[in-house]
Design a protein around this motif. Sequence first.
Motif, PDB file in Angstrom:
ATOM      1  N   SER A  73       1.526  -6.449   1.235  1.00  0.00           N
ATOM      2  CA  SER A  73       2.737  -6.190   0.423  1.00  0.00           C
ATOM      3  C   SER A  73       3.930  -6.272   0.957  1.00  0.00           C
ATOM      4  O   SER A  73       4.958  -6.882   0.137  1.00  0.00           O
ATOM      5  N   VAL A  74       4.200  -5.596   1.841  1.00  0.00           N
ATOM      6  CA  VAL A  74       5.706  -5.681   2.503  1.00  0.00           C
ATOM      7  C   VAL A  74       6.018  -7.137   3.000  1.00  0.00           C
ATOM      8  O   VAL A  74       7.082  -7.617   2.646  1.00  0.00           O
ATOM      9  N   LEU A  75       5.247  -7.771   3.627  1.00  0.00           N
ATOM     10  CA  LEU A  75       5.277  -9.235   4.335  1.00  0.00           C
ATOM     11  C   LEU A  75       5.488 -10.100   3.109  1.00  0.00           C
ATOM     12  O   LEU A  75       6.362 -11.086   3.194  1.00  0.00           O
ATOM     13  N   ALA A 115      -1.161  -2.877   2.527  1.00  0.00           N
ATOM     14  CA  ALA A 115       0.214  -2.245   2.634  1.00  0.00           C
ATOM     15  C   ALA A 115       0.877  -3.075   3.518  1.00  0.00           C
ATOM     16  O   ALA A 115       2.173  -3.231   2.970  1.00  0.00           O
ATOM     17  N   LEU A 116       0.439  -3.579   4.506  1.00  0.00           N
ATOM     18  CA  LEU A 116       1.302  -4.408   5.418  1.00  0.00           C
ATOM     19  C   LEU A 116       1.707  -5.641   4.702  1.00  0.00           C
ATOM     20  O   LEU A 116       2.850  -6.145   4.697  1.00  0.00           O
ATOM     21  N   LEU A 162       6.790  -9.555   0.347  1.00  0.00           N
ATOM     22  CA  LEU A 162       8.028  -9.564  -0.261  1.00  0.00           C
ATOM     23  C   LEU A 162       9.035 -10.558  -0.124  1.00  0.00           C
ATOM     24  O   LEU A 162       9.924 -10.951  -0.949  1.00  0.00           O
ATOM     25  N   PHE A 163       8.682 -11.091   1.226  1.00  0.00           N
ATOM     26  CA  PHE A 163       9.800 -11.806   1.748  1.00  0.00           C
ATOM     27  C   PHE A 163       9.468 -13.295   1.328  1.00  0.00           C
ATOM     28  O   PHE A 163      10.098 -14.401   1.589  1.00  0.00           O
ATOM     29  N   THR A 223       1.426 -12.820  -5.892  1.00  0.00           N
ATOM     30  CA  THR A 223       1.214 -11.566  -5.000  1.00  0.00           C
ATOM     31  C   THR A 223       0.389 -10.433  -5.347  1.00  0.00           C
ATOM     32  O   THR A 223      -0.367  -9.936  -4.681  1.00  0.00           O
ATOM     33  N   SER A 224       1.011 -10.227  -6.518  1.00  0.00           N
ATOM     34  CA  SER A 224       0.102  -8.804  -7.223  1.00  0.00           C
ATOM     35  C   SER A 224      -1.231  -9.023  -7.323  1.00  0.00           C
ATOM     36  O   SER A 224      -2.389  -8.078  -7.135  1.00  0.00           O
TER      37      SER A 224
END
Length: 376
Positions: free
Chosen positions: A264-266, A261-262, A268-269, A318-319
């Motif tokens: 996937s957020v990181l 979860a963390l 994104l950038f 990423t996915s």
Amino acid sequence: MKSLFEFGAHAGAHRVAVRAGMSVLVPLVVLYSIGHIEWSIFAAFGAFTSVYGRNTAYAPRLRMQGIAAAIMVSSVLLGAVVAVLPNPEYTVVAVAAVWALVVAFVSDAARLSPPGPLFAVFGLCSVASVPAGPNEFALAFTVSAGAALFALLVGQVGRVRAGQVRNSTWGATSAVNSSRESAGSAVRSAIVATLRRPGELRHISRFAVAAALAGSLSTGLGIGHPYWSMVAAIVPLVAIDLGNSFARGAHRLLGTVAGLALASVLLLFAPSGLWAIGLVAALQVVAELFVVRNYGFALVFVTPLALIMVSLAHPVSTSALITDRAVETLLGTVVAIVVALGYWLAFGRSRRTSPATTPPGAYTERAATKASTSAR
């Protein structure tokens, strides 16, 4: 499962975290500055030398990290060899399974901390998964050995303080005065004693069996990063008893889910360059702050660290990274629990958990608690 929510004492973990962070940061910055961040995978695994001997004095730490450095550099070189072989998918599984057996034995004989072949298998398989050419052998050695040497230096930097030097005089003097003959005798004695230890061969064989099963299943199913399942299969087996194997598996699964979860957020950038390097170093620092105190919580930071390192060396979707990590972790953990349970049923509880049959590097909750509260 009480251990999922408990945190051990801090016990100077910030010093370990700073050493680990610097050991990773500096080599990556050097590679970035010369325009070859794609070599970061070699440097990262050499830098993992810094995670060994976290609660030992300077002289024993140097000895332990020296052995760890040799293991990590050898793992990188083996990975580079496998990477250039034709159809290496199953070859890496076989090589990694044998390497897990060898490193597990060395770890027990040398009483390495952390114990087991986790980092060695991770390094071998990660490097083998990156496209490479025969001309990269020397490069892989130079970069990984350079990073490992820097980690050794970082681990000894506190010796410049006169008080620390005096406190470690006994260890330093012993190291200097030891002859080659006595050193060789000590190595032979350690090997013989480990071979003769009841239950030792069963203990280390579990790593090879689990790595081979997890890697073969993952490769056969066509999942993108089979080595993640092999690493996940090794983690629970560092525990010598069945209960702690289940606990380690639970830590691995829950920590990885939160870490994804963390991540996937990181991701994104789309971190790259110095931003990615700084993020890797920061995640390494935080992971080392908690890895002994609560392994599951540390994995919240280890997981995005691993994914960013992969993207630095070999950018992919990423996915796909996140999906593969989740599936591989589940597969590897299930394999580990099946292997642990199978060995427990086959060889009997009494022979597996008695103090006489516990290898010196085997993980137990008691040992982890003791380590976390030791003076550094």
